[in-house]
Design an enzyme around this catalytic site. Structure first.
Site, PDB file in Angstrom:
ATOM      1  N   ASP A  67       0.840  -1.197   0.000  1.00  0.00           N
ATOM      2  CA  ASP A  67       0.000   0.000   0.000  1.00  0.00           C
ATOM      3  C   ASP A  67       0.878   1.252   0.000  1.00  0.00           C
ATOM      4  O   ASP A  67       2.100   1.164   0.123  1.00  0.00           O
ATOM      5  CB  ASP A  67      -0.963  -0.007   1.199  1.00  0.00           C
ATOM      6  CG  ASP A  67      -0.285  -0.448   2.499  1.00  0.00           C
ATOM      7  OD1 ASP A  67       0.971  -0.405   2.572  1.00  0.00           O
ATOM      8  OD2 ASP A  67      -0.991  -0.822   3.444  1.00  0.00           O
ATOM      9  N   ASP A 136      -7.836  -2.266  14.111  1.00  0.00           N
ATOM     10  CA  ASP A 136      -9.222  -2.390  13.638  1.00  0.00           C
ATOM     11  C   ASP A 136      -9.409  -3.582  12.686  1.00  0.00           C
ATOM     12  O   ASP A 136     -10.444  -3.721  12.059  1.00  0.00           O
ATOM     13  CB  ASP A 136      -9.666  -1.093  12.946  1.00  0.00           C
ATOM     14  CG  ASP A 136      -8.855  -0.779  11.684  1.00  0.00           C
ATOM     15  OD1 ASP A 136      -7.927  -1.554  11.343  1.00  0.00           O
ATOM     16  OD2 ASP A 136      -9.150   0.228  11.026  1.00  0.00           O
ATOM     17  N   HIS A 138      -7.629  -4.263   9.946  1.00  0.00           N
ATOM     18  CA  HIS A 138      -7.320  -4.074   8.520  1.00  0.00           C
ATOM     19  C   HIS A 138      -6.074  -4.870   8.097  1.00  0.00           C
ATOM     20  O   HIS A 138      -5.203  -5.163   8.908  1.00  0.00           O
ATOM     21  CB  HIS A 138      -7.184  -2.589   8.159  1.00  0.00           C
ATOM     22  CG  HIS A 138      -5.974  -1.889   8.674  1.00  0.00           C
ATOM     23  ND1 HIS A 138      -5.965  -0.562   9.029  1.00  0.00           N
ATOM     24  CD2 HIS A 138      -4.703  -2.318   8.902  1.00  0.00           C
ATOM     25  CE1 HIS A 138      -4.771  -0.211   9.430  1.00  0.00           C
ATOM     26  NE2 HIS A 138      -3.978  -1.253   9.364  1.00  0.00           N
ATOM     27  N   GLU A 143      -9.676  -1.056   5.164  1.00  0.00           N
ATOM     28  CA  GLU A 143     -10.336  -0.751   6.431  1.00  0.00           C
ATOM     29  C   GLU A 143     -11.633  -1.556   6.546  1.00  0.00           C
ATOM     30  O   GLU A 143     -12.105  -2.138   5.556  1.00  0.00           O
ATOM     31  CB  GLU A 143     -10.624   0.758   6.494  1.00  0.00           C
ATOM     32  CG  GLU A 143      -9.375   1.634   6.430  1.00  0.00           C
ATOM     33  CD  GLU A 143      -8.548   1.628   7.723  1.00  0.00           C
ATOM     34  OE1 GLU A 143      -8.520   0.604   8.432  1.00  0.00           O
ATOM     35  OE2 GLU A 143      -7.916   2.663   8.022  1.00  0.00           O
TER      36      GLU A 143
HETATM   37  P1  PGA Z   1       1.980  -1.871  12.814  1.00  0.00           P
HETATM   38  O1  PGA Z   1       0.888  -1.657  11.674  1.00  0.00           O
HETATM   39  O2  PGA Z   1       2.792  -3.051  12.416  1.00  0.00           O
HETATM   40  O3  PGA Z   1       2.784  -0.617  12.833  1.00  0.00           O
HETATM   41  O4  PGA Z   1       1.231  -2.113  14.086  1.00  0.00           O
HETATM   42  C1  PGA Z   1       0.156  -2.750  11.235  1.00  0.00           C
HETATM   43  C2  PGA Z   1      -0.896  -2.322  10.231  1.00  0.00           C
HETATM   44  O5  PGA Z   1      -1.448  -1.230  10.360  1.00  0.00           O
HETATM   45  O6  PGA Z   1      -1.191  -3.097   9.320  1.00  0.00           O
END
Ligand code: PGA
Length: 261
Positions: A67, A136, A138, A143
């Protein structure tokens, strides 16, 4: 899906790096899908160590991005292109040409999204896609309520995700973009092997819902249940809300030796 409970983030990183190394020994030009965020860093560090130690030749590896933020100026250090170059491509000693990602500053963003999906397919598809998970639920930046069949497209970040990511922008929420390009859930499911790494208690609820909850648009990572080869690697803290944790431990401890990871 297979759930592997490891003592800590470092052990998770080591395990996944070894899976990537094994893939590269089988297929030297494998296309590795990488994720950004804090969680995957131990994977990249362990893989780079293996390369430096001569345990694996990654010189023909190819890397692709999951992404990207929309609207950050080219070369912004927190753009995911810059992040993946810094955290993965350079430490592995790969040429920049081995790396592909969506263009978050394209004038025609929908065309850039379509073009990225096409480029992934033309590259032969992703062999192993590493994923983090948002609090959340995702994956990528899909999302909650993302279509489970979605392809690479523009998404709007939830406030929760922007708050979670503000730490990469000096804690200044205002600087966190609202829009992103992300591989869709359908795009992610096209990869041959999905490996999700989650560490820390903050991910425990999302992990439990992903692994044991219903397939649900509210928890995009639950789409991994649809994949034939999905591995979820969690540390003890991220595993703390799994009802079947003991079963997963038993299964992994008694795994046939011919199975990877
Ligand atoms: P993080 O992010 O590894 O910094 O917790 C994970 C994500 O948002 O997919």
């Amino acid at each position: 899906m297979e759930v592997v409970i490891v003592p800590d983030a470092k052990a998770g990183g080591e395990l996944i790096a070894e899976a990537m190394a094994a893939l590269l020994r089988r297929k030297p030009d494998a296309l590795l899908g990488v994720a950004t965020g804090s969680t995957p860093l131990p994977v990249y560090e362990a893989l780079a160590r293996k390369v430096r130690a001569g345990e694996v030749d990654a010189s023909r590896a190819r890397v692709c991005q999951l992404d990207e933020y929309v609207g950050l100026p080219a070369g912004h250090p927190e753009s995911y292109r810059a992040t993946v170059l810094r955290e993965v491509v350079e430490p592995l000693g790969l040429p920049e040409a081995s790396f592909m990602g969506p263009d978050g500053s394209a004038e025609d963003l929908p065309a850039a999204c379509e073009g990225y999906d096409r480029a992934l397919a033309e590259a032969g598809g992703v062999d192993l896609q590493l994923l983090g998970i948002g609090t959340d639920g995702h994956i990528g930046f899909n999302e909650p309520c993302s279509s489970l069949a979605s392809r690479t497209r523009i998404k709007t970040l939830t406030q929760q995700t922007r708050v979670d990511n503000a730490r990469f922008f000096d804690g200044d929420l205002e600087q966190v973009p609202h829009h992103v390009i992300t591989q869709g859930i359908g795009t992610i499911l096209d990869a041959r092997h999905l490996v999700l790494l989650a560490t820390g208690e903050g991910k425990a609820e999302a992990v439990a819902q992903t692994v044991e909850g219903p397939l649900s648009a509210l928890v995009p990572a639950s789409a991994l249940q649809l994949h034939r080869h999905a591995t979820v690697v969690v540390d003890e803290a991220a595993a703390s809300k799994l009802k079947l944790a003991d079963y997963f431990r038993h299964t992994y401890a008694n795994k046939p030796s011919w199975q990877g990871l």
